[in-house]
Design a protein around this motif. Structure first.
Motif, PDB file in Angstrom:
ATOM      1  N   THR A 313       1.202   3.380  -3.315  1.00 22.45           N
ATOM      2  CA  THR A 313       1.947   3.173  -4.556  1.00 22.45           C
ATOM      3  C   THR A 313       1.112   2.417  -5.578  1.00 22.45           C
ATOM      4  O   THR A 313       0.622   1.324  -5.325  1.00 22.45           O
ATOM      5  CB  THR A 313       3.242   2.399  -4.271  1.00 22.45           C
ATOM      6  N   GLY A 314       0.927   3.023  -6.736  1.00 23.34           N
ATOM      7  CA  GLY A 314       0.166   2.408  -7.803  1.00 23.34           C
ATOM      8  C   GLY A 314      -1.333   2.589  -7.681  1.00 23.34           C
ATOM      9  O   GLY A 314      -2.074   2.257  -8.604  1.00 23.34           O
ATOM     10  N   GLY A 319       2.746   4.690  -9.757  1.00 23.07           N
ATOM     11  CA  GLY A 319       3.370   3.391  -9.598  1.00 23.07           C
ATOM     12  C   GLY A 319       4.651   3.199 -10.380  1.00 23.07           C
ATOM     13  O   GLY A 319       5.146   2.076 -10.474  1.00 23.07           O
ATOM     14  N   ARG A 320       5.191   4.278 -10.947  1.00 21.89           N
ATOM     15  CA  ARG A 320       6.463   4.160 -11.663  1.00 21.89           C
ATOM     16  C   ARG A 320       7.232   5.462 -11.497  1.00 21.89           C
ATOM     17  O   ARG A 320       6.634   6.533 -11.375  1.00 21.89           O
ATOM     18  CB  ARG A 320       6.227   3.885 -13.142  1.00 21.89           C
ATOM     19  N   PRO A 321       8.585   5.394 -11.466  1.00 24.98           N
ATOM     20  CA  PRO A 321       9.362   6.623 -11.293  1.00 24.98           C
ATOM     21  C   PRO A 321       9.295   7.512 -12.525  1.00 24.98           C
ATOM     22  O   PRO A 321       9.308   7.035 -13.660  1.00 24.98           O
ATOM     23  CB  PRO A 321      10.793   6.101 -11.062  1.00 24.98           C
ATOM     24  N   SER A 322       9.203   8.804 -12.297  1.00 21.60           N
ATOM     25  CA  SER A 322       9.183   9.789 -13.373  1.00 21.60           C
ATOM     26  C   SER A 322      10.146  10.912 -13.020  1.00 21.60           C
ATOM     27  O   SER A 322      10.313  11.259 -11.843  1.00 21.60           O
ATOM     28  CB  SER A 322       7.785  10.362 -13.584  1.00 21.60           C
ATOM     29  N   MET A 460      -5.379   5.815   4.458  1.00 18.96           N
ATOM     30  CA  MET A 460      -4.289   5.272   3.650  1.00 18.96           C
ATOM     31  C   MET A 460      -3.555   4.207   4.444  1.00 18.96           C
ATOM     32  O   MET A 460      -3.177   4.430   5.602  1.00 18.96           O
ATOM     33  CB  MET A 460      -3.297   6.370   3.239  1.00 18.96           C
ATOM     34  N   VAL A 461      -3.377   3.026   3.837  1.00 16.36           N
ATOM     35  CA  VAL A 461      -2.609   1.945   4.460  1.00 16.36           C
ATOM     36  C   VAL A 461      -1.465   1.597   3.508  1.00 16.36           C
ATOM     37  O   VAL A 461      -1.694   1.148   2.395  1.00 16.36           O
ATOM     38  CB  VAL A 461      -3.494   0.717   4.743  1.00 16.36           C
ATOM     39  N   THR A 462      -0.246   1.826   3.920  1.00 17.21           N
ATOM     40  CA  THR A 462       0.890   1.661   3.026  1.00 17.21           C
ATOM     41  C   THR A 462       2.107   1.151   3.777  1.00 17.21           C
ATOM     42  O   THR A 462       2.245   1.361   4.986  1.00 17.21           O
ATOM     43  CB  THR A 462       1.232   3.005   2.343  1.00 17.21           C
ATOM     44  N   GLY A 463       2.978   0.506   3.058  1.00 15.95           N
ATOM     45  CA  GLY A 463       4.231   0.059   3.636  1.00 15.95           C
ATOM     46  C   GLY A 463       5.333   1.093   3.531  1.00 15.95           C
ATOM     47  O   GLY A 463       6.450   0.883   4.018  1.00 15.95           O
ATOM     48  N   VAL A 504     -14.428  -0.602   2.148  1.00 14.17           N
ATOM     49  CA  VAL A 504     -13.865  -0.920   0.839  1.00 14.17           C
ATOM     50  C   VAL A 504     -12.354  -0.760   0.933  1.00 14.17           C
ATOM     51  O   VAL A 504     -11.862   0.207   1.512  1.00 14.17           O
ATOM     52  CB  VAL A 504     -14.411   0.023  -0.255  1.00 14.17           C
ATOM     53  N   MET A 505     -11.613  -1.716   0.365  1.00 14.41           N
ATOM     54  CA  MET A 505     -10.159  -1.628   0.296  1.00 14.41           C
ATOM     55  C   MET A 505      -9.748  -1.551  -1.165  1.00 14.41           C
ATOM     56  O   MET A 505     -10.208  -2.349  -1.985  1.00 14.41           O
ATOM     57  CB  MET A 505      -9.512  -2.853   0.964  1.00 14.41           C
ATOM     58  N   VAL A 506      -8.889  -0.586  -1.502  1.00 10.38           N
ATOM     59  CA  VAL A 506      -8.430  -0.395  -2.876  1.00 10.38           C
ATOM     60  C   VAL A 506      -6.914  -0.562  -2.916  1.00 10.38           C
ATOM     61  O   VAL A 506      -6.194   0.060  -2.127  1.00 10.38           O
ATOM     62  CB  VAL A 506      -8.801   1.005  -3.414  1.00 10.38           C
ATOM     63  N   GLY A 507      -6.427  -1.421  -3.813  1.00 12.08           N
ATOM     64  CA  GLY A 507      -4.995  -1.622  -3.959  1.00 12.08           C
ATOM     65  C   GLY A 507      -4.668  -2.202  -5.310  1.00 12.08           C
ATOM     66  O   GLY A 507      -5.565  -2.481  -6.121  1.00 12.08           O
TER      67      GLY A 507
END
Length: 770
Positions: A313-314, A319-322, A460-463, A504-507
């Motif tokens: 997300t993001g 990162g925003r609802p559409s 991918m690491v996500t909640g 590398v971690m991207v968030g």
């Protein structure tokens, strides 16, 4: 005053050395050799004093660097009376220091451009209707501020009323002004290029976007990267070799001048300056692309990365609802459900309401003012719109509905990872609006570029839940998907992957900050504000473009390669010159001039890191780039209308009378605008792209797409004429519906391909296309 003297010190030393070298030659010609040599001797001493200080400073910081050779060479020329050689070395050494300082200034200037518009004051409205001019540090959340034309937005906030037109080039790199309607969020650092507007502060100055960028910039001081320290380790080998060769030359010949000549050509500016200049240049290059890298060590570690961890997300999504889709409940209700829902939601503060309103406006729907509006927390909003009672919210709140239809649309939403918002008209559910966090248009391309740049594994690491995460991970080509993770579990994954290879971690969120700190290199997408992730990261992308990640990785690897090339080439040439000097074939003065050329060549080679690599070519420039940006604006306007084609087809098929006529007119207007856009593409865009790409016919496949679109448009036009001639005939209706759906599919594919293949050539701003 002291700071100014320190800043201009390299310039003064170089000017004195260069002037002294020229003056010595003039004095030697006018007054004799002894007088000229005395001037050159003074120049040598002038350079020797700061050189000794540089060596002592290095020793105090436990660095035994190659400045030692420069000191020995200067002292040696004094000892054997080679005044001209000493003066030439002095010019070389001070000139190299000046080049380094100017390269550093350029990097600081590129990073400092982020600070040039830092707001200083704000205008706060008082209870009596007046204005107080206060320091930006005195602004508090909830204050109502006036932002005048031409002023910088002082803090993050919401547009209180009207429309704010802002120049966000400093924040995003976008050259065109951006409009923010009432209720829209704006960031500090943008410049008001329209009329004055009121701003409701949501943050104080210290926690606003621009303050965060300021902190990031201040942290981006040029530190000594591991590769620069490696250059000092090279010098640990280079210095003994130099001293041994100078000693052998002296003992073998019995002439100390040969030893001095060896020391003169061994003065290692490639080690002293080339590697640091390359990394400073790489930092500068990143800064000009909207990426703040916190020092040379981060750039070096990024160049070694082989594994990429990334949040969902993001990061790979917007990162925003559409608004993604409108699904009518059938039979088609009176009025357009989206139009009615958006009109009602204009007065709702809910985050989903703003997404619905934005989606309706993107589709060109004429919203009207609602009345008798009531809102119940957790349920929805209800009111009157155009004579209809409209309810927007949960299914039970919206009205009666077919249970089987509700089950179908909920399964459909779950499969797409979408949120459902139900629209009721006069007591019955008329439609459901599907809202989702769309994938960034540049995400698939970014991951392809990362693979090309050397990333071997992506995770991918996500909640988020597994079904949604797996869908997004598949679209971008992730090698593994770890879903439902807490921040602590993300850290565990980062540690595990780091044991295998450089990671590398991207968030972009606060929950990503621990993983960013745990990975070898943390990269934060900070375009929407300074959060804990930006503070914890080593690299911050300050523009809202994921593609900058791949570009920064390419810059890092190119910078490291250039640094190595510059050091190795400079050392190799110096070693050759040292051997020649040891055999007595190179006098100290001539050797000094030769070494000057070697050093300048190595430094200029290091400065190549300031420029773009081959990965940035081909690119469209000038009028061609502006053309592509203009056509991109048309794409952004046409995308919502393309999304609406299935709804128009269903309305034409299921309705009659006025409803059908409105839908047919909307479809006809769209086809007219589409045809004009396609003509511009074929006449203007494709020739410019073909010239940039080269080859026999690089746009041939896309031109064929235009042919298919034109044929479908012609068929739809003929079917509309047939429908108008025979409104009750079933065949034209079914054929028209099927053909419009075919056009919808072709347009989605064709527009996506154009943006993927061509629009990136001009660095257009990324869109929120589906």
């Amino acid at each position: 005053m002291r700071a100014e003297i320190a800043r201009r010190g390299p310039e003064v030393l170089f000017a004195l050395s260069g002037g002294g070298l020229a003056a010595g030659a003039a004095v030697r010609w006018a007054a004799g050799a002894e007088a000229g040599d005395l001037v050159w001797l003074l120049v040598t001493v002038l350079a020797l004093v700061p050189a000794v200080r540089w060596v002592v400073d290095g020793l105090l910081h436990r660095r035994f660097g190659s400045d030692v050779i420069a000191v020995l060479a200067l002292a040696g020329t004094i000892a054997v009376g080679e005044a001209l050689a000493g003066a030439v070395i002095a010019v070389m050494l001070t000139g190299g220091r000046l080049l380094e300082e100017r390269a550093g200034r350029r990097a600081r200037r590129d990073l400092g451009a982020l600070l040039s518009l830092a707001p200083r004051v704000a205008h706060r409205r008082t209870e009596g209707g007046g204005l107080d001019t206060i320091g930006v540090a005195d602004v508090r959340p909830g204050d109502l501020l006036l932002v005048r034309s031409g002023e910088v937005v002082p803090v993050d906030g919401l547009v209180e009323s009207g429309t704010a037109v802002l120049d966000e080039a400093t924040l995003t790199g976008e050259a065109l002004p951006v409009e923010h309607p009432a209720g829209g969020a704006v960031r500090s650092g943008a410049v008001n290029s329209g009329r004055p507007f009121d701003l409701r502060a949501t943050n104080d100055a210290a926690s606003s976007t621009y303050a965060g960028i300021v902190r990031l910039t201040e942290e981006a001081a040029a530190e000594s990267a591991p590769f620069v320290r490696l250059a000092d380790r090279y010098s640990a080998l280079f210095i003994p070799v130099t001293l041994a060769l100078a000693g052998v030359a002296w003992l073998a010949s019995g002439d100390p001048v040969r030893a001095v000549a060896v020391l003169v050509v061994a003065t290692p500016c490639p080690l002293i300056l080339a590697a640091p200049i390359a990394f400073v240049s790489g930092l500068s290059r990143c800064a000009r692309r909207g990426v703040v890298v916190k020092g040379g060590s981060a750039l070096e570690r990024l160049a070694e990365a082989r594994v990429l961890l990334f949040d969902k997300t993001g990061t790979v999504t917007t990162g925003r609802p559409s608004l993604a889709e409108t699904v009518p409940a059938g039979p088609v209700p009176a009025g357009d459900p989206l139009l009615l829902a958006a009109s009602l939601d204009q007065v709702s503060p809910h985050v989903l309401a703003s997404a619905i309103v934005r989606g309706a406006r993107e589709r060109g729907l004429p919203l009207t003012a609602p009345s008798d509006v009531t809102e119940t927390a957790g349920q929805g909003v209800r009111g009157m719109v155009d004579g209809h009672e409209v309810s927007v919210g949960k299914a039970s709140w919206a009205g009666e509905a077919d249970p089987a239809w509700l089950e179908r649309v909920r399964r459909r939403a779950a499969a797409r990872g979408a949120i459902t918002v139900f629209v009721g008209v006069d007591g019955r559910v008329a439609a459901v609006l599907l809202l989702r966090d769309r994938i960034r248009p540049d995400a698939p391309r970014t991951f392809r570029l990362l693979r090309r740049a050397g990333i071997e594994r992506t995770v991918m690491v996500t909640g988020d839940r597994a079904d949604v995460a797996n869908s997004i991970g598949g679209l971008v080509g992730a090698d593994a998907v770890r879903s439902g993770l807490s921040p602590a579990e993300k850290v565990e994954v980062a540690h595990a992957e780091s044991e295998r290879a450089a990671t590398v971690m991207v968030g972009d969120g606060v929950n990503d900050a621990p993983a960013l700190a745990a990975a070898g290199v943390g990269v934060a997408l900070g375009a929407r504000g300074a959060t804990a992730s930006s503070e914890a990261a080593d690299v911050v992308i300050t523009v809202d473009r994921l593609e900058r990640l791949a570009e920064t990785l390419a810059i890092a690897r190119r910078t490291r390669s250039i640094a190595r090339q510059s050091v190795v080439a400079g050392m190799g040439l110096s070693l050759i010159a040292m051997v020649v000097a040891a055999y007595g074939l190179l006098a100290p003065a001539a050797g000094a001039l030769l070494q000057e050329g070697i050093d300048v060549a190595a430094i200029l080679a290091a400065l190549r890191a300031l420029g773009p690599g081959r990965d940035r070519e081909p690119r469209l420039r000038g009028d061609a780039a502006e053309l592509v940006r203009g056509l991109d604006e048309e794409h952004r306007a046409l995308w919502p209308r393309i999304d609406r084609l299935p709804v128009l087809a269903d309305t034409i098929a299921a309705s009659g009378g006025r409803e059908r006529d409105v839908a047919v007119d909307a479809l006809t207007g769209f086809l007219t605008d589409l045809a004009e856009h396609e003509r511009k593409d074929e006449r203007l865009l494709y020739p410019a792209v073909a010239q940039a790409l080269g080859g026999a016919d690089p746009t041939g496949a896309m031109s064929r797409g235009h042919t298919e679109i034109a044929e479908l448009t012609r068929r739809i036009g003929a079917l509309i004429s047939e429908l108008r001639a025979a409104p009750d005939a079933p065949q034209p209706v079914s054929d028209l519906r099927r053909t419009v759906q075919e056009l919808y599919a072709v347009l989605r594919l064709h527009f996506a391909q154009e943006e993927e293949n061509y629009f990136v050539l001009a660095d257009v701003r990324e869109t929120d296309t589906p």
